[in-house]
Design a protein around this motif. Structure first.
Motif, PDB file in Angstrom:
ATOM      1  N   ILE A   1       3.919  45.313  13.802  1.00 34.32           N
ATOM      2  CA  ILE A   1       3.122  44.811  14.923  1.00 34.32           C
ATOM      3  C   ILE A   1       1.688  45.293  14.767  1.00 34.32           C
ATOM      4  O   ILE A   1       1.445  46.497  14.668  1.00 34.32           O
ATOM      5  CB  ILE A   1       3.673  45.308  16.276  1.00 34.32           C
ATOM      6  N   TRP A   2       0.727  44.382  14.737  1.00 35.59           N
ATOM      7  CA  TRP A   2      -0.677  44.791  14.765  1.00 35.59           C
ATOM      8  C   TRP A   2      -1.234  44.496  16.152  1.00 35.59           C
ATOM      9  O   TRP A   2      -1.405  43.333  16.526  1.00 35.59           O
ATOM     10  CB  TRP A   2      -1.511  44.079  13.709  1.00 35.59           C
ATOM     11  N   PRO A   3      -1.523  45.518  16.960  1.00 32.97           N
ATOM     12  CA  PRO A   3      -2.000  45.316  18.336  1.00 32.97           C
ATOM     13  C   PRO A   3      -3.503  45.052  18.371  1.00 32.97           C
ATOM     14  O   PRO A   3      -4.290  45.945  18.691  1.00 32.97           O
ATOM     15  CB  PRO A   3      -1.630  46.630  19.012  1.00 32.97           C
ATOM     16  N   ASP A   4      -3.905  43.837  18.039  1.00 40.38           N
ATOM     17  CA  ASP A   4      -5.336  43.557  17.940  1.00 40.38           C
ATOM     18  C   ASP A   4      -6.053  43.683  19.280  1.00 40.38           C
ATOM     19  O   ASP A   4      -7.276  43.806  19.314  1.00 40.38           O
ATOM     20  CB  ASP A   4      -5.559  42.148  17.374  1.00 40.38           C
ATOM     21  N   GLY A   5      -5.298  43.675  20.360  1.00 48.42           N
ATOM     22  CA  GLY A   5      -5.901  43.855  21.677  1.00 48.42           C
ATOM     23  C   GLY A   5      -6.193  45.306  22.004  1.00 48.42           C
ATOM     24  O   GLY A   5      -6.798  45.592  23.043  1.00 48.42           O
ATOM     25  N   ASP A   6      -5.777  46.219  21.130  1.00 49.38           N
ATOM     26  CA  ASP A   6      -6.041  47.634  21.359  1.00 49.38           C
ATOM     27  C   ASP A   6      -7.415  47.974  20.790  1.00 49.38           C
ATOM     28  O   ASP A   6      -7.642  47.901  19.570  1.00 49.38           O
ATOM     29  CB  ASP A   6      -4.964  48.495  20.693  1.00 49.38           C
ATOM     30  N   VAL A   7      -8.334  48.349  21.655  1.00 50.26           N
ATOM     31  CA  VAL A   7      -9.727  48.565  21.239  1.00 50.26           C
ATOM     32  C   VAL A   7      -9.836  49.677  20.198  1.00 50.26           C
ATOM     33  O   VAL A   7     -10.556  49.550  19.201  1.00 50.26           O
ATOM     34  CB  VAL A   7     -10.618  48.879  22.459  1.00 50.26           C
ATOM     35  N   THR A   8      -9.118  50.776  20.397  1.00 53.93           N
ATOM     36  CA  THR A   8      -9.217  51.904  19.465  1.00 53.93           C
ATOM     37  C   THR A   8      -8.739  51.516  18.078  1.00 53.93           C
ATOM     38  O   THR A   8      -9.408  51.795  17.066  1.00 53.93           O
ATOM     39  CB  THR A   8      -8.418  53.109  19.983  1.00 53.93           C
ATOM     40  N   ALA A   9      -7.575  50.880  17.995  1.00 49.79           N
ATOM     41  CA  ALA A   9      -7.040  50.475  16.693  1.00 49.79           C
ATOM     42  C   ALA A   9      -7.976  49.488  16.011  1.00 49.79           C
ATOM     43  O   ALA A   9      -8.279  49.624  14.813  1.00 49.79           O
ATOM     44  CB  ALA A   9      -5.655  49.866  16.861  1.00 49.79           C
ATOM     45  N   ARG A  10      -8.456  48.507  16.766  1.00 49.74           N
ATOM     46  CA  ARG A  10      -9.309  47.472  16.171  1.00 49.74           C
ATOM     47  C   ARG A  10     -10.651  48.033  15.719  1.00 49.74           C
ATOM     48  O   ARG A  10     -11.096  47.780  14.591  1.00 49.74           O
ATOM     49  CB  ARG A  10      -9.523  46.344  17.178  1.00 49.74           C
ATOM     50  N   LYS A  11     -11.305  48.813  16.582  1.00 51.70           N
ATOM     51  CA  LYS A  11     -12.631  49.341  16.245  1.00 51.70           C
ATOM     52  C   LYS A  11     -12.555  50.343  15.088  1.00 51.70           C
ATOM     53  O   LYS A  11     -13.469  50.407  14.249  1.00 51.70           O
ATOM     54  CB  LYS A  11     -13.255  50.000  17.470  1.00 51.70           C
ATOM     55  N   THR A  12     -11.493  51.130  15.050  1.00 49.13           N
ATOM     56  CA  THR A  12     -11.350  52.102  13.958  1.00 49.13           C
ATOM     57  C   THR A  12     -11.147  51.384  12.636  1.00 49.13           C
ATOM     58  O   THR A  12     -11.731  51.769  11.609  1.00 49.13           O
ATOM     59  CB  THR A  12     -10.173  53.060  14.229  1.00 49.13           C
ATOM     60  N   LEU A  13     -10.337  50.325  12.641  1.00 46.49           N
ATOM     61  CA  LEU A  13     -10.131  49.564  11.407  1.00 46.49           C
ATOM     62  C   LEU A  13     -11.432  48.897  10.962  1.00 46.49           C
ATOM     63  O   LEU A  13     -11.748  48.873   9.765  1.00 46.49           O
ATOM     64  CB  LEU A  13      -9.029  48.518  11.610  1.00 46.49           C
ATOM     65  N   GLU A  14     -12.191  48.384  11.911  1.00 48.25           N
ATOM     66  CA  GLU A  14     -13.494  47.793  11.576  1.00 48.25           C
ATOM     67  C   GLU A  14     -14.419  48.844  10.953  1.00 48.25           C
ATOM     68  O   GLU A  14     -15.105  48.575   9.963  1.00 48.25           O
ATOM     69  CB  GLU A  14     -14.160  47.216  12.829  1.00 48.25           C
ATOM     70  N   LYS A  15     -14.420  50.021  11.538  1.00 48.09           N
ATOM     71  CA  LYS A  15     -15.287  51.102  11.052  1.00 48.09           C
ATOM     72  C   LYS A  15     -14.941  51.494   9.616  1.00 48.09           C
ATOM     73  O   LYS A  15     -15.828  51.800   8.800  1.00 48.09           O
ATOM     74  CB  LYS A  15     -15.160  52.316  11.976  1.00 48.09           C
ATOM     75  N   LEU A  16     -13.651  51.475   9.299  1.00 43.04           N
ATOM     76  CA  LEU A  16     -13.204  51.908   7.977  1.00 43.04           C
ATOM     77  C   LEU A  16     -13.201  50.785   6.949  1.00 43.04           C
ATOM     78  O   LEU A  16     -12.954  51.031   5.762  1.00 43.04           O
ATOM     79  CB  LEU A  16     -11.802  52.519   8.082  1.00 43.04           C
ATOM     80  N   THR A  17     -13.444  49.555   7.397  1.00 40.05           N
ATOM     81  CA  THR A  17     -13.473  48.415   6.472  1.00 40.05           C
ATOM     82  C   THR A  17     -14.794  47.658   6.644  1.00 40.05           C
ATOM     83  O   THR A  17     -15.797  48.019   6.067  1.00 40.05           O
ATOM     84  CB  THR A  17     -12.260  47.494   6.688  1.00 40.05           C
ATOM     85  N   SER A  18     -14.773  46.630   7.483  1.00 31.41           N
ATOM     86  CA  SER A  18     -15.984  45.835   7.708  1.00 31.41           C
ATOM     87  C   SER A  18     -15.902  45.129   9.047  1.00 31.41           C
ATOM     88  O   SER A  18     -14.856  44.572   9.397  1.00 31.41           O
ATOM     89  CB  SER A  18     -16.149  44.788   6.607  1.00 31.41           C
ATOM     90  N   LYS A  19     -16.995  45.166   9.789  1.00 33.52           N
ATOM     91  CA  LYS A  19     -17.043  44.467  11.073  1.00 33.52           C
ATOM     92  C   LYS A  19     -17.094  42.957  10.888  1.00 33.52           C
ATOM     93  O   LYS A  19     -16.848  42.209  11.830  1.00 33.52           O
ATOM     94  CB  LYS A  19     -18.260  44.931  11.881  1.00 33.52           C
ATOM     95  N   ARG A  20     -17.410  42.521   9.696  1.00 36.15           N
ATOM     96  CA  ARG A  20     -17.519  41.082   9.434  1.00 36.15           C
ATOM     97  C   ARG A  20     -16.166  40.445   9.122  1.00 36.15           C
ATOM     98  O   ARG A  20     -16.047  39.233   9.092  1.00 36.15           O
ATOM     99  CB  ARG A  20     -18.484  40.830   8.270  1.00 36.15           C
ATOM    100  N   ARG A  21     -15.175  41.267   8.886  1.00 29.57           N
ATOM    101  CA  ARG A  21     -13.853  40.757   8.526  1.00 29.57           C
ATOM    102  C   ARG A  21     -12.926  40.890   9.730  1.00 29.57           C
ATOM    103  O   ARG A  21     -12.843  41.948  10.344  1.00 29.57           O
ATOM    104  CB  ARG A  21     -13.290  41.560   7.338  1.00 29.57           C
TER     105      ARG A  21
END
Length: 203
Positions: A153-173
């Protein structure tokens, strides 16, 4: 979590970004999910009560809510319109009170039997849960991950999980696309992101 799952996550992360790979590598193999200690309807109510709050604030409010009943198994009987003011006095918003009452009613109608829900595929289970007033996809995702132990399950509605993944990869993806690389273990990716967000900066 097994070494195989950890290795899978490392491999997926290595193809995405060094920062993500480093974070997962440093965290190591995650501990197994803890067995649920509450009946599912009560666990669902606790999840709703703690939404958008710090861990400390959520625990404080839930302690007051739980005190409304002498025993956990009788708590849902307290969640009714006649007790709405008392529920709000515990620190719950009006919307959360309405949702807890709706969950209690769904339970009385037999819609929240854990064994029956566990027999459903994750998406069907989520669809069943979000039929309850005030229960959204985030709440359903948390139930799937932490109560039913679903591994993908990827909880894309979870702000912490989503923002942390963006920070460690790319905000454009798009994070849904990034997380898809971790299937069938996307729940573990979410756990890594939550742990990273709570970790010291050098992690």
């Amino acid at each position: 979590m097994t070494q195989h799952v950890h290795d899978h996550c490392l491999s997926a992360a290595a193809a995405l970004s060094p920062e993500l790979h480093h974070s997962i590598e440093r965290q190591g193999v995650l501990s197994p999910w803890a067995a649920p200690s509450l009946a599912f309807p009560v666990s669902l109510c606790r999840s709703v009560a703690g939404q958008q709050l710090s861990v400390k604030a959520a625990a404080s409010i839930w302690a007051r809510v739980a005190a409304l009943s002498e025993a956990p198994e009788g708590l849902l009987e307290v969640f009714c319109e006649d007790q709405a003011d008392q529920m709000r006095s515990c620190g719950l918003s009006g919307a959360k009170v309405k949702t807890l009452i709706a969950i209690a009613e769904a339970n009385r109608q037999g819609a929240l039997e854990a064994d029956a829900l566990r027999a459903l595929p994750p998406q069907a289970r989520s669809d069943r849960l979000v039929e309850i007033w005030g229960v959204g996809r985030w709440t359903a995702d948390m139930a799937n991950i932490f109560y039913f132990g679903e591994p993908d399950i990827w909880p894309d509605g979870d702000v912490t999980a989503r923002k942390t993944l963006e920070k460690l990869t790319s905000k454009r993806r798009k994070t849904v696309r990034t997380a898809s690389r971790f299937a069938p273990y996307r729940s573990y990716l979410a756990r890594y992101m939550w742990r990273h967000a709570d970790a010291p900066p050098d992690l």
